[in-house]
Scaffold this active site. Structure first.
Site, PDB file in Angstrom:
ATOM      1  N   GLU A 234      13.286 -26.563 -11.810  1.00  0.00           N
ATOM      2  CA  GLU A 234      14.554 -26.093 -11.231  1.00  0.00           C
ATOM      3  C   GLU A 234      14.699 -24.643 -11.641  1.00  0.00           C
ATOM      4  OE1 GLU A 234      16.379 -27.728  -9.284  1.00  0.00           O
ATOM      5  OE2 GLU A 234      16.175 -29.859  -9.716  1.00  0.00           O
ATOM      6  N   CYS A 268      22.686 -21.047 -11.249  1.00  0.00           N
ATOM      7  CA  CYS A 268      21.593 -20.975 -10.275  1.00  0.00           C
ATOM      8  C   CYS A 268      22.139 -21.165  -8.863  1.00  0.00           C
ATOM      9  CB  CYS A 268      20.537 -22.020 -10.602  1.00  0.00           C
ATOM     10  SG  CYS A 268      21.224 -23.663 -10.794  1.00  0.00           S
TER      11      CYS A 268
HETATM   12  P1  NAP Z   1      14.639 -18.781 -19.254  1.00  0.00           P
HETATM   13  O1  NAP Z   1      14.544 -17.549 -20.034  1.00  0.00           O
HETATM   14  O2  NAP Z   1      13.549 -19.132 -18.341  1.00  0.00           O
HETATM   15  O3  NAP Z   1      14.867 -19.969 -20.321  1.00  0.00           O
HETATM   16  C1  NAP Z   1      14.943 -21.305 -19.945  1.00  0.00           C
HETATM   17  C2  NAP Z   1      14.232 -22.145 -20.980  1.00  0.00           C
HETATM   18  O4  NAP Z   1      12.829 -21.886 -20.910  1.00  0.00           O
HETATM   19  C3  NAP Z   1      14.621 -21.840 -22.419  1.00  0.00           C
HETATM   20  O5  NAP Z   1      14.593 -23.023 -23.162  1.00  0.00           O
HETATM   21  C4  NAP Z   1      13.537 -20.884 -22.863  1.00  0.00           C
HETATM   22  O6  NAP Z   1      13.399 -20.858 -24.258  1.00  0.00           O
HETATM   23  C5  NAP Z   1      12.346 -21.470 -22.174  1.00  0.00           C
HETATM   24  N1  NAP Z   1      11.253 -20.543 -21.912  1.00  0.00           N
HETATM   25  C6  NAP Z   1      11.339 -19.228 -21.606  1.00  0.00           C
HETATM   26  N2  NAP Z   1      10.115 -18.724 -21.368  1.00  0.00           N
HETATM   27  C7  NAP Z   1       9.230 -19.749 -21.528  1.00  0.00           C
HETATM   28  C8  NAP Z   1       7.811 -19.867 -21.425  1.00  0.00           C
HETATM   29  N3  NAP Z   1       7.057 -18.823 -21.091  1.00  0.00           N
HETATM   30  N4  NAP Z   1       7.260 -21.061 -21.664  1.00  0.00           N
HETATM   31  C9  NAP Z   1       8.017 -22.120 -21.984  1.00  0.00           C
HETATM   32  N5  NAP Z   1       9.351 -22.074 -22.104  1.00  0.00           N
HETATM   33  C10 NAP Z   1       9.962 -20.901 -21.863  1.00  0.00           C
HETATM   34  O7  NAP Z   1      15.922 -18.840 -18.361  1.00  0.00           O
HETATM   35  P2  NAP Z   1      17.397 -18.412 -18.768  1.00  0.00           P
HETATM   36  O8  NAP Z   1      17.469 -16.940 -18.650  1.00  0.00           O
HETATM   37  O9  NAP Z   1      17.784 -19.042 -20.045  1.00  0.00           O
HETATM   38  O10 NAP Z   1      18.212 -19.137 -17.594  1.00  0.00           O
HETATM   39  C11 NAP Z   1      18.537 -18.500 -16.431  1.00  0.00           C
HETATM   40  C12 NAP Z   1      17.633 -18.910 -15.295  1.00  0.00           C
HETATM   41  O11 NAP Z   1      17.678 -20.323 -15.114  1.00  0.00           O
HETATM   42  C13 NAP Z   1      18.137 -18.331 -13.994  1.00  0.00           C
HETATM   43  O12 NAP Z   1      17.060 -17.884 -13.231  1.00  0.00           O
HETATM   44  C14 NAP Z   1      18.808 -19.523 -13.315  1.00  0.00           C
HETATM   45  O13 NAP Z   1      18.926 -19.422 -11.931  1.00  0.00           O
HETATM   46  C15 NAP Z   1      17.922 -20.628 -13.759  1.00  0.00           C
HETATM   47  N6  NAP Z   1      18.614 -21.924 -13.599  1.00  0.00           N
HETATM   48  C16 NAP Z   1      18.203 -22.772 -12.627  1.00  0.00           C
HETATM   49  C17 NAP Z   1      18.845 -23.981 -12.430  1.00  0.00           C
HETATM   50  C18 NAP Z   1      18.420 -24.942 -11.352  1.00  0.00           C
HETATM   51  O14 NAP Z   1      18.827 -26.096 -11.396  1.00  0.00           O
HETATM   52  N7  NAP Z   1      17.618 -24.536 -10.392  1.00  0.00           N
HETATM   53  C19 NAP Z   1      19.928 -24.313 -13.235  1.00  0.00           C
HETATM   54  C20 NAP Z   1      20.329 -23.417 -14.218  1.00  0.00           C
HETATM   55  C21 NAP Z   1      19.641 -22.225 -14.394  1.00  0.00           C
HETATM   56  P3  NAP Z   1      13.964 -19.607 -25.132  1.00  0.00           P
HETATM   57  O15 NAP Z   1      15.439 -19.614 -24.976  1.00  0.00           O
HETATM   58  O16 NAP Z   1      13.529 -19.933 -26.500  1.00  0.00           O
HETATM   59  O17 NAP Z   1      13.329 -18.384 -24.571  1.00  0.00           O
END
Ligand code: NAP
Length: 462
Positions: A234, A268
């Site tokens: 997602e 999102c």
């Molecule tokens: P993010 O940086 O991708 O973090 C999400 C999760 O992934 C965190 O637990 C993060 O851990 C982990 N993570 C980051 N890089 C990783 C990697 N290379 N390998 C494994 N795990 C990794 O996202 P965010 O900035 O927190 O959230 C915002 C994004 O989420 C936006 O793009 C939003 O649209 C999306 N989102 C989508 C949905 C949906 O249902 N489609 C819902 C909500 C949010 P750390 O915190 O330790 O880096």
């Protein structure tokens, strides 16, 4: 990124956590595997009892957990309470519906005979230990909408939550354990994202779900692909909000504001691109900007606050860069809400409406994760559809029209996982949630969500 609670309203670090050692992670993996061996044999009645108990505990904790979420990631307190209530509702929904959603399927007698069997059926069995990598923006809801169906299906969960919501992550582990789920059914791993790969490659982990950015999704999916493990992704979204001449423009403008600034703009499924037919463009612009300008920005713990700070300093910086890039390339600021003086060192960004967007601007094809709206003028229906699809993402979409033919046109042509008419996109336990294109794949919620982490087992008896 350090594992810590840093209050976005003040920039103050309130608590830091040591990442778990290798031995601590190993202990949890072993416990998850052992627990699954027993837990998968429990029946729906027992699981439902535990899930209902978890919902009761969550209701009782609502105020405490809402304040914790607001302190960790800055969402307005009123929204945090609503999030907790929504989680309890989804837990009850899955507790009550799982037996029907996962009931054996029986092909017709004719099809059974055609398959050369005397009896044939399909049974949904759990996959095992599922790793959930989750974001901070809905720190309770994103996890519960994975955990409630996964546990009801007989799986066990390991949570790697975002590093800025460690206390919410630990609360979730306590919640399921406190409800009576066996130790090991739902465990939190306080680890950095660089350690996700090793956990995912572990033979005891069967599958993974990730909600977050495109980069994180790509990284987890490539490791899972290498290990041939099932994933659900997602990812981001840049949902269109289309207003056509038959719409109630005043209602559309009111909803547009909520759809853009919900969760301080960090959702999102927030509407991000506003595509308005030229016949109603002026009317919409006036109503939309008047309401955006009047938004009450402030301390998220105050009841009257409508928009709080962004969750991280980096998030604010990235949003400001997107706006600066658009302005440098000729975009116009239609309005900007006031960020009151005296809010301290919080990571506030003013709710803003930009027009004059061109494809050369980053904001045209990147996700604006904060309270910034982009406005487009559509010449006609075809142009509106084309603009709606002119994005790498495909999570959901919002369309305002009362004309059934125009509705059919969007249902047929919009490249997104959902289309909501005369309202805004929201998630509901009974409706599937997920996207296409760069928004990911797989579905959460509804029967589709609970079956994602099941082994769809064919039973054929001669
Ligand atoms: P993010 O940086 O991708 O973090 C999400 C999760 O992934 C965190 O637990 C993060 O851990 C982990 N993570 C980051 N890089 C990783 C990697 N290379 N390998 C494994 N795990 C990794 O996202 P965010 O900035 O927190 O959230 C915002 C994004 O989420 C936006 O793009 C939003 O649209 C999306 N989102 C989508 C949905 C949906 O249902 N489609 C819902 C909500 C949010 P750390 O915190 O330790 O880096």
């Amino acid at each position: 990124m350090a594992i810590a609670t840093v209050n976005p309203a003040t920039g103050q670090t309130l608590r830091t956590f040591e990442p778990y050692s290798e031995a601590a992670v190993e202990q949890r993996l072993a416990r998850a595997e052992q627990t699954f061996a027993q837990y998968r044999l429990t029946d729906f009645g027992r699981r439902a009892q535990l899930m209902h108990r978890a919902a009761e505990l969550l209701d009782a904790d609502q105020e405490t957990i809402a304040r914790l979420m607001t302190t960790e990631m800055g969402k307005p307190l009123t929204a945090a309470r609503a999030e907790a209530a929504k989680c309890a509702k989804a837990m009850r929904w899955y507790a009550d519906r799982a037996p029907a959603l996962l009931a054996d399927e029986h092909p017709s007698a004719e099809d059974v005979a055609d398959a050369g069997a005397s009896r044939a059926l399909v049974r949904y069995r759990p996959l095992g230990v599922v790793l959930a990598v989750m974001p901070w923006n809905f720190p309770l809801w994103q996890v519960v909408r994975f955990a409630a169906p996964a546990l009801m299906a007989g799986n066990v969960g390991l949570l790697k939550h975002a590093s800025n919501v460690p206390q919410t992550a630990l609360y979730l582990e306590d919640l399921f354990r406190g409800a009576g789920f066996p130790d090991g059914c739902f465990q939190t791993l306080l680890i950095e994202s660089s350690r996700v790969e090793a956990v995912l490659r572990d033979r005891r982990v069967a599958a993974a779900t990730l909600t977050g950015s495109e980069g994180a999704g790509r990284s987890v999916a490539s490791v899972a692909g290498d290990e041939v493990k099932k994933t659900v992704l997602e990812l981001g979204g840049s949902d269109p909000f289309v207003v056509l001449p038959s719409a109630d423009v005043a209602a559309a403008a009111r909803t547009a504001v909520t759809a853009r600034v919900q969760n301080n703009g960090q959702s999102c499924i927030a509407a991000k691109r506003f595509i308005v037919h030229q016949q109603v463009y002026g009317e919409f612009l006036e109503a939309f900007t008047a309401r955006m300008r009047a938004l009450r920005v402030g301390d998220p713990l105050r009841e009257e606050t409508e928009v709080g700070p962004l969750a991280t300093a980096q998030g604010r910086e990235e949003l400001a860069e997107l706006v600066a890039d658009a302005l440098a390339l000729g975009a116009t600021v239609e309005c900007e809400a006031e960020v009151p003086e005296g809010l301290g060192a919080g990571w506030y960004h003013p709710p803003t409406v930009l027009s004059g967007i061109t494809p050369q601007m980053r904001i045209h094809h990147e996700e604006a994760f904060g309270p910034v709206a982009t406005l487009y003028r559509a010449e006609d229906l075809d142009h509106a559809v084309a603009l709606a699809n002119d994005t790498p993402f495909g999570l959901s979409s919002n369309v305002w029209t009362t004309d059934p033919e125009e509705q059919d046109r969007f249902i047929r042509d919009v490249q997104a996982g959902g289309v909501f008419f005369n309202g805004m996109t929201a998630s509901h336990p009974a409706l599937p949630f997920g996207g296409v294109r760069r928004s990911g794949y797989g579905r959460e919620l509804s029967g589709h969500g609970i079956r994602e982490f099941c082994n769809v087992t064919t039973v054929w008896i001669s």
